[in-house]
Structures are given as C-alpha cells and as structure tokens.
Design a protein around this motif. Sequence first.
Motif, PDB file in Angstrom:
ATOM      1  N   UNK A 178       0.829  -1.199   0.000  1.00 39.95           N
ATOM      2  CA  UNK A 178       0.000   0.000   0.000  1.00 39.95           C
ATOM      3  C   UNK A 178       0.874   1.264   0.000  1.00 39.95           C
ATOM      4  N   UNK A 179       1.978   1.242   0.776  1.00 37.43           N
ATOM      5  CA  UNK A 179       2.906   2.384   0.777  1.00 37.43           C
ATOM      6  C   UNK A 179       3.577   2.539  -0.584  1.00 37.43           C
ATOM      7  N   UNK A 180       3.866   1.409  -1.207  1.00 39.05           N
ATOM      8  CA  UNK A 180       4.514   1.460  -2.523  1.00 39.05           C
ATOM      9  C   UNK A 180       3.574   2.115  -3.535  1.00 39.05           C
ATOM     10  N   UNK A 181       2.297   1.794  -3.418  1.00 42.04           N
ATOM     11  CA  UNK A 181       1.309   2.384  -4.324  1.00 42.04           C
ATOM     12  C   UNK A 181       1.268   3.903  -4.147  1.00 42.04           C
ATOM     13  N   UNK A 182       1.346   4.311  -2.895  1.00 45.25           N
ATOM     14  CA  UNK A 182       1.369   5.741  -2.557  1.00 45.25           C
ATOM     15  C   UNK A 182       2.572   6.425  -3.228  1.00 45.25           C
ATOM     16  N   UNK A 183       3.719   5.774  -3.119  1.00 43.82           N
ATOM     17  CA  UNK A 183       4.950   6.325  -3.693  1.00 43.82           C
ATOM     18  C   UNK A 183       4.865   6.344  -5.223  1.00 43.82           C
ATOM     19  N   UNK A 184       4.277   5.298  -5.786  1.00 43.23           N
ATOM     20  CA  UNK A 184       4.122   5.246  -7.247  1.00 43.23           C
ATOM     21  C   UNK A 184       3.227   6.382  -7.728  1.00 43.23           C
ATOM     22  N   UNK A 185       2.257   6.744  -6.875  1.00 40.30           N
ATOM     23  CA  UNK A 185       1.361   7.847  -7.224  1.00 40.30           C
ATOM     24  C   UNK A 185       2.163   9.144  -7.388  1.00 40.30           C
ATOM     25  N   UNK A 186       3.048   9.435  -6.429  1.00 39.76           N
ATOM     26  CA  UNK A 186       3.827  10.671  -6.586  1.00 39.76           C
ATOM     27  C   UNK A 186       4.841  10.536  -7.714  1.00 39.76           C
ATOM     28  N   UNK A 187       5.327   9.320  -7.925  1.00 38.66           N
ATOM     29  CA  UNK A 187       6.251   9.107  -9.043  1.00 38.66           C
ATOM     30  C   UNK A 187       5.551   9.388 -10.371  1.00 38.66           C
ATOM     31  N   UNK A 188       4.281   8.955 -10.467  1.00 42.82           N
ATOM     32  CA  UNK A 188       3.512   9.179 -11.699  1.00 42.82           C
ATOM     33  C   UNK A 188       3.339  10.681 -11.946  1.00 42.82           C
ATOM     34  N   UNK A 189       3.257  11.461 -10.860  1.00 44.80           N
ATOM     35  CA  UNK A 189       3.057  12.909 -11.017  1.00 44.80           C
ATOM     36  C   UNK A 189       4.357  13.638 -11.335  1.00 44.80           C
ATOM     37  N   UNK A 190       5.464  13.156 -10.752  1.00 42.62           N
ATOM     38  CA  UNK A 190       6.726  13.900 -10.845  1.00 42.62           C
ATOM     39  C   UNK A 190       7.734  13.264 -11.794  1.00 42.62           C
ATOM     40  N   UNK A 191       7.852  11.922 -11.712  1.00 38.12           N
ATOM     41  CA  UNK A 191       8.949  11.246 -12.394  1.00 38.12           C
ATOM     42  C   UNK A 191       8.889  11.397 -13.901  1.00 38.12           C
ATOM     43  N   UNK A 192      10.055  11.381 -14.510  1.00 42.62           N
ATOM     44  CA  UNK A 192      10.071  11.481 -15.969  1.00 42.62           C
ATOM     45  C   UNK A 192      10.548  10.192 -16.613  1.00 42.62           C
ATOM     46  N   UNK A 193      11.430   9.460 -15.914  1.00 43.67           N
ATOM     47  CA  UNK A 193      11.895   8.179 -16.452  1.00 43.67           C
ATOM     48  C   UNK A 193      10.945   7.076 -16.022  1.00 43.67           C
ATOM     49  N   UNK A 194      11.123   5.878 -16.553  1.00 46.38           N
ATOM     50  CA  UNK A 194      10.257   4.774 -16.136  1.00 46.38           C
ATOM     51  C   UNK A 194      10.671   4.189 -14.779  1.00 46.38           C
ATOM     52  N   UNK A 195       9.772   3.416 -14.192  1.00 50.73           N
ATOM     53  CA  UNK A 195      10.054   2.762 -12.921  1.00 50.73           C
ATOM     54  C   UNK A 195      10.150   1.256 -13.096  1.00 50.73           C
ATOM     55  N   UNK A 196      10.542   0.568 -12.036  1.00 50.67           N
ATOM     56  CA  UNK A 196      10.548  -0.894 -12.018  1.00 50.67           C
ATOM     57  C   UNK A 196      10.351  -1.333 -10.576  1.00 50.67           C
ATOM     58  N   UNK A 197       9.818  -2.527 -10.415  1.00 53.16           N
ATOM     59  CA  UNK A 197       9.496  -3.013  -9.085  1.00 53.16           C
ATOM     60  C   UNK A 197      10.381  -4.211  -8.726  1.00 53.16           C
ATOM     61  N   UNK A 198      10.925  -4.195  -7.497  1.00 55.30           N
ATOM     62  CA  UNK A 198      11.645  -5.353  -6.984  1.00 55.30           C
ATOM     63  C   UNK A 198      10.997  -5.730  -5.657  1.00 55.30           C
ATOM     64  N   UNK A 199      10.596  -6.965  -5.545  1.00 55.28           N
ATOM     65  CA  UNK A 199       9.970  -7.414  -4.302  1.00 55.28           C
ATOM     66  C   UNK A 199      11.005  -8.252  -3.560  1.00 55.28           C
ATOM     67  N   UNK A 200      11.292  -7.855  -2.331  1.00 55.35           N
ATOM     68  CA  UNK A 200      12.378  -8.493  -1.579  1.00 55.35           C
ATOM     69  C   UNK A 200      11.835  -9.148  -0.316  1.00 55.35           C
ATOM     70  N   UNK A 201      12.644 -10.025   0.241  1.00 54.28           N
ATOM     71  CA  UNK A 201      12.339 -10.719   1.493  1.00 54.28           C
ATOM     72  C   UNK A 201      11.091 -11.587   1.370  1.00 54.28           C
ATOM     73  N   UNK A 202      10.949 -12.191   0.188  1.00 52.21           N
ATOM     74  CA  UNK A 202       9.797 -13.033  -0.083  1.00 52.21           C
ATOM     75  C   UNK A 202      10.083 -14.432   0.457  1.00 52.21           C
ATOM     76  N   UNK A 203       9.070 -15.071   1.069  1.00 51.99           N
ATOM     77  CA  UNK A 203       9.290 -16.405   1.641  1.00 51.99           C
ATOM     78  C   UNK A 203       9.062 -17.504   0.622  1.00 51.99           C
ATOM     79  N   UNK A 204       8.051 -17.320  -0.203  1.00 48.40           N
ATOM     80  CA  UNK A 204       7.815 -18.339  -1.218  1.00 48.40           C
ATOM     81  C   UNK A 204       7.481 -17.637  -2.535  1.00 48.40           C
TER      82      UNK A 204
END
Length: 342
Positions: free
Chosen positions: A248-274
């Motif tokens: 949910x926090x990541x979504x929040x951050x992506x929202x501001x990135x969508x408003x401000x950022x100019x380059x593309x983004x990418x997602x890395x999910x870490x500390x995954x158990x399975x």
Amino acid sequence: MPYRSMIHVQVRLRIRGREEQYVACPVSAAGGRSLHVQVPRGEGGLPWVAEGTEVELLQRDGLHTATGRVRARSLRPVPSYAVELTESMLDKVLFMAKEGRAVLVTGGKGGTGKTFVSTALSLLLARQGARVALVDADLGTADVAVNLGLPKQPHLGHLLEGKKKLEDVLRRNVRPNLSVLPGATGTRFSDPSAWKLGTILTVVQSLRPQFDFVIVDSRAGIGSDVTSLFAGVDRVVFVTADEPAGLSDTLELLQSFAEIGRGPGALVVNRVHSYRSSVDRLLAFRSRAREETGIDVPLWGVLQEDPRVHVLAGAGRLLVEELPLSPTSVALRQLAARVQAL
Ligand SMILES: Nc1ncnc2c1ncn2[C@@H]1O[C@H](COP(=O)(O)OP(=O)(O)O)[C@@H](O)[C@H]1O
Ligand SMILES: [Mg+2]
C-alpha cells in the motif's frame, strides 16, 4: 530523429551575461526541441530569469556555439527552465551526452532491503566491468559504508555543508570498478532543506560523465528528499516487501512518481518467503498500480528472504560475493542484467 529524453549532460550556458556549468536534459516534446536546464539554488545560484530570455550554449573551449530562448519555467520538482533550441544546438548537446545512467533505488518503507539491493546491484555491475558510483543519499540513517566495511566519514553531509569537495568524499575503487559516496549520518542532516536536495541532484549529475552507472540509495517514504531525485535519474527501482502495508505504501509512492517522475520505474519485491505464493499477488499488484497511477512498473525481481544474509553481515560479508549461486544472488544478477541493458 527521436531523442532519449533522460540523458543528463553538463553544459556551459551563458544566461544574462553570466556563464556557468549547468545540468541539462535534452528533450524532444510535442515536435519541439528543448533543453530542460536545472537551476542551481542557494548562494551563487542563478537568479530566476524571465521567459524569452536569450540563452547561449558554449562549447568546451568557451566559444559561442548557438542560442536558444527560455520558453517556460517550472519550480517543481526541481527548479528548471525549458529552453527552445536550434537544431544544431541540440545536436551539439547530444554529442556531449556520452554519460552514465543513474538509477535510484527507493521504496515506501524502511527495512525492505533498499540498501541490500543497491549495494548488491552496484557490486554486480562493477564485476561485469562497468564503472559504478554508489551514492548513499539516505540522509540521517545511511548505512552503505557500514555494509561494505568502509569508514563512515567523510560523507555526503560534509559535501552538502560545503566543508568537503566531491573528490574528498568519494571513496574510489573500494572494490574493482566500484566507488562509494558514504551517506550523511546524524540528526542535523535528517531534515534536508531545498538547497541540499538540489545539491544531491547536482552530485549525481556530476558523477555521470565519470561513471557508466550512478546507483543512488535513498531512504523510504514520500518525502521531498526522495521525490526530488525522481526527476534526475533514468530509472527508479522501487523495492517493496510482499505484505499489505508495504504494497500500500509502494502504491502511494508510485502515485507521486507518476506525477513527478520522468523516467520509467521498475518493481523489486524483496524478502519473499515463497516465490510461488507471492508471484500471482505481485502481478495483481502491478495491474492495480497501472490502473490507479496510469504507469506500468515491470516486475524486475522477486528476491527471497535468506537467513544467511544476517549471518554474513555479522562478519562484514555480502551474499552476492559469498554465495553467488543462492536463489537471491541469482535473482540479483538478473536484476543487474536489466540495469546493464538500460
Ligand atoms: N533478501 C533478504 N534476506 C534476508 N535479509 C535481508 C534481505 N534483504 C535485506 N535483508 C536484511 O534486512 C535488513 C534491512 O535491509 P536494508 O537493505 O538495510 O533495508 P532498507 O535500506 O530498505 O532500510 C538488513 O539487516 C538486511 O541485511
Ligand atoms: Mg537503507
């Protein structure tokens, strides 16, 4: 000819008779050719100029090259001018644009492994022969230096205060091809003022010509210290955990990135158990992010929690160096290959 929109270059400009080195990004928007010029702030910075002001681009030898005009000015996220250019001027700028790519590693929450990812990514790129600068821009709680077993001082904070120069704080070749700029530690740096943020961007831009990659580790959250960096990098890697609050926090951050950022983004999910139990949820998250923010963030890595990370860290060692065949190290190498291809 299509121009890459996120190449940042150092250019010498003369504006209202004053000549200085600027960081600029050539863009080709709506058929026009312009240059986004970042305005240095604070003491010695250029005063805000009016639209229509003539701008001259100077070659390295100082000879006058061509002219343009300030077409628009904006304050956010970084004060900048849009300068309308003649074609020959833009070609000259692009000729100077053989510079490294900057990647920001950030995330909505602390402890998700931003520093773990940015350090491993930097090491792996350096091992492949790229010249890498790892900048710890986590103001106040920096720990890149500790993870790599380096002295914590001098650091970025001394540079921001004007007490040290870039050359004094950049630790060159701490591993083959890898240089590190340790982050600021201490409470007086944890509340960055606008001039400090501008300075961090300037540091990132001034490292580009010397390195193939500038990897920037930042702290978590949607504070201006993170979002102000969005505009100065080629790619933002969002590191998140696979749990509801983190996503949910990541979504929040992506929202501001969508408003401000100019380059593309990418997602890395870490500390995954399975991996298996996470992957469907993560793909669903990506679709939701696309619907809510209007931007698509490809999934560039799913990294497993590995208890040996802690054991090794206690001995000042890193997983990618000690256990290159572990699933997490393999996924980190795939991530490095994505960044290498930028
Ligand atoms: N994949 C992983 N497996 C096990 N421990 C991890 C993993 N990724 C990170 N960690 C550990 O989690 C803690 C937080 O990681 P860190 O990179 O400092 O997070 P952040 O920079 O996002 O605050 C550290 O102790 C780190 O060693
Ligand atoms: Mg960190």
